[in-house]
Design an enzyme around this catalytic site. Structure first.
Site, short mmCIF file in Angstrom:
data_model
loop_
_atom_site.label_atom_id
_atom_site.label_comp_id
_atom_site.label_asym_id
_atom_site.label_seq_id
_atom_site.Cartn_x
_atom_site.Cartn_y
_atom_site.Cartn_z
CD GLU A 77 -1.70 -2.70 1.31
OE1 GLU A 77 -2.46 -3.29 1.01
OE2 GLU A 77 -0.67 -2.83 1.44
CG HIS A 107 -11.52 -8.63 5.45
ND1 HIS A 107 -11.47 -9.40 5.88
CD2 HIS A 107 -10.70 -8.10 3.84
CE1 HIS A 107 -10.14 -9.88 5.44
NE2 HIS A 107 -9.85 -9.46 3.84
#
Length: 693
Positions: A429, A497
């Site tokens: 990321e 998540h």
């Protein structure tokens, strides 16, 4: 691809080097350091000082080789000699550490955290105070060079390169390894320039990389040419730098050059280097590249008298520059909050506005089709249209290519627009966001996907730095990017998540934050974000991606939703309910369940948020409930409450209340998840309490 062998120390011709200019620049840099260390810091005219003593020779030689106007260097806080070589004025260089007006930050950033947005010459990308964050934006610039050359067919980018400067301590960071992975797997025109002075403040190189020598550790890397040498020896350093720059410029692949240098002063002025013994300190002074340059030039090229005259001239130049810098006015305090966001003044570097890019016509009223679509299809169609009409737009992230994204929002886009415009990334990321920043610098519009909100955590440094670029550089640079980020609960929950945490990005300076609750708004907000001059976090709620509630007709290719404009879902006069994202549906259900007359406002964007619409509603209803999925403590509802208690106090007949998640992660078990989420019943119960107050 075959492994690249380590480059030899064989010398190439260095006869074309202007050694007189090299000496002038190093003497100038050294005079600056002496002026700061001996006078300006003790007198508190300079409050934060980093010496470049010992690092100058390689930087000056490197800077003299950056000759293409689309070359860019991504440097760090010990890189002032490079800036001087590329044309930074002595006065600006002295004024910045004093915090004076003008220069590359107008007193906003540490004086040696530089930038140089030269439109007609090599650029120096905005530096940062955190170690290792300079790597991945430079990778984005390199990819931008290749994109503009190969896809947009702009020949002026041929032979341009991206150079990253870092110390030996920085090779331990995520940014270094992410950048190295991208550069070598994508064969980008990048030169990694590592200055190895043996220390990261007081920690030796052996703690930064096994064996203490990064060039040895990278021998197994495919597609990477490695150079290694002494950054204090004039001919050796010049030869290796010329060879490494030409290697990258000729598109033979990325390269890394490691030059050993002494750090002749402490990490910063306050560092007395007590952790070094006397023998080492004497050895470092013996290896001073300035002394070696003098020995190289005197008496074969110049006389000792000429050298002394150069020293005197450099000192006089810096005395005059320091005096002029001291006489500069202080930065205007009324301007301090300016440039957190775009204010209509086009920066020098970064984003589509710089090049006068024109978008197709837009409209605030939808031209709705008959068939309802879900949010996934809305996002896909919006990306498709913008890719069709904006050749500078790129979509990328983990699994967005052939797979079409883990949520299928980019399905078939790669087959339609090619791998150079829609592409997969490595699992980093940090690399995704840093690369996006560099692509934005190069005049492109990057749309990056982070698969889930929680996965953005490793990119926090790049996200925060991206948001402050415009402010830190006083609008010289900007990096408008779009970060698509799914999150929130779905068919079940879990701590990884299902995180929402949108408040984090409202607190991140310089970021717009969008959180649509339906397909129509998703289209309008995403298109608005991709045409904005500000960076935007576009939050896609997982429970809404295919939800019946969120399905709306496609509103047309021209549809735009302005940021900072709430949408009234219900109109009434008993209470105002402020919400966004997946809580819109549950708030409407609660109103239906109670059969009350309520204003239900979907904020749609949290930064900026529609304060005017909220206050106008409360003036009529006199009661307010805020509903959000994020945790309660310091959630965005707390910010809203604080504003309303002040600005709507005289209209309120009851306390402003909140229904939120408690301060725990989202559980996996469905019943556990629903026990903590704001449910229709919990919202309805709280509405009744407020109405009875």
């Amino acid at each position: 691809m075959a492994k690249k062998k380590k480059a030899s120390k064989k010398k190439t011709s260095v006869s074309n080097i202007d050694w007189k200019n090299v000496a002038r620049l190093i003497l100038t840099s050294r005079a600056m350091d002496e002026k700061e260390e001996n006078e300006l810091v003790p007198n508190k005219e300079v409050l934060y000082q980093f010496s470049a003593r010992g690092h100058e020779l390689g930087q000056v030689l490197l800077g003299s080789l950056l000759t293409n106007k689309h070359d860019a260097a991504s440097a760090y806080y010990r890189s002032r000699p490079l800036l001087l070589t590329l044309g930074l004025s002595e006065e600006d260089a002295m004024a910045a550490p004093m915090g004076k007006s003008g220069g590359y930050s107008d007193g906003r950033d540490i004086g040696v955290v530089c930038n140089k947005p030269d439109s007609d010459g090599p650029k120096v990308l905005p530096m940062a105070g955190d170690v290792g964050s300079q790597y991945t934006p430079a990778i984005g610039w390199a990819q931008g060079i290749e994109y503009r050359k190969n896809v947009l067919k702009e020949k002026v980018y041929d032979k341009a390169i991206s150079v990253i400067l870092g110390g030996d301590g920085s090779v331990a960071t995520n940014g270094f390894w992410s950048a190295l992975t991208i550069a070598t797997t994508q064969n980008l025109p990048v030169l990694f320039y590592i200055e190895d002075n043996g220390y990261g403040i007081s920690v030796t190189s052996e703690y930064q990389t096994p064996g203490g020598k990064i060039s040895n550790n990278l021998q197994s890397f495919n597609n990477l040419k490695i150079y290694d040498g002494d950054g204090t020896e004039p001919e050796e350093a010049a030869s290796l730098l010329e060879e490494s720059v030409n290697y990258v410029r000729d598109r033979k692949g990325p390269a890394l050059i490691r030059l050993t240098v002494p750090r002749l002063n402490g990490h910063s002025y306050q560092d007395n280097q007590a952790y070094k013994d006397e023998k080492l300190l004497k050895e470092e002074q013996k290896n001073d590249p300035l002394k070696k340059l003098k020995d190289y030039m005197v008496p074969d090229q110049i006389t000792d008298k000429t050298w002394k005259n150069w020293e005197k001239k450099a000192q006089d130049t810096i005395e005059a520059a320091a005096e002029a810098a001291l006489n500069r006015p202080e930065p205007e305090t009324t301007e301090t909050t300016k440039y957190a966001f775009d204010e209509g003044e086009i920066p020098i570097i970064g984003g589509l506005a710089v090049e006068g890019h024109e978008f197709p016509e837009s409209a605030h009223e939808p031209k709705s089709e008959k068939q309802r679509i879900n949010i996934v299809e809305a996002i896909r169609r919006t990306l498709k249209y913008e890719l069709e009409t904006n050749p500078k737009l790129m979509v990328f992230g983990e699994d967005v290519g052939m797979k079409g994204g883990v949520h299928a929002a980019t399905m078939d886009l790669q087959s339609q627009f090619g791998e150079e415009r829609v592409f997969d990334t490595s699992l980093s990321e940090e690399g995704i966001i840093g690369r996006a920043v560099g692509l934005a610098y190069s005049g492109l519009m990057p749309v990056a996907e982070i698969q889930f909100r929680k996965y953005a955590d490793p990119a926090t440094e790049q996200l925060n730095n991206c948001g402050t670029i415009r402010w830190r550089t006083a609008n010289r640079f900007a990096a408008p990017i779009v970060v698509r980020m799914p999150g929130g609960f779905a068919k079940c929950g879990d701590p990884w998540h299902s995180m929402s945490n949108e408040v984090f990005f409202t607190h991140a300076i310089g970021w717009q934050v969008a959180m649509p609750s339906n397909a129509e708004d998703a289209v309008g907000l995403l298109r608005s974000a991709m045409r904005s001059n500000n960076p935007t976090v576009f939050f896609e709620h997982r429970n809404l991606l295919d939800a019946k509630y969120a399905r709306k007709p496609y509103p047309g290719d021209e549809y735009i939703v302005p940021f900072g404009k709430a949408k009234k879902l219900r109109e009434g006069d008993e209470i105002t309910i402020i919400t966004w994202g997946a809580m819109c549906e549950r708030s409407e259900e609660a109103v239906d369940k109670l059969g009350i007359s309520a204003d239900v406002l979907d904020l749609r964007t949290l930064m900026p948020w529609d304060k005017e619409a909220v206050l106008n509603s409360i003036q009529r209803t006199n009661r307010c409930l805020i509903v959000h999925e994020d945790n309660k403590t310091a959630g965005f509802g707390a910010e809203l409450s604080a504003v309303l208690v002040r600005d709507a106090f005289k209209y309120l007949d009851a306390p402003v209340e909140r229904v939120t998640m408690p301060d725990v992660p989202v559980p996996y078990n469905v019943k556990l998840m629903e026990s903590v989420l704001p449910t229709t019943k919990r919202i309805a119960d709280r509405i009744e309490e407020i109405l009875l107050f």
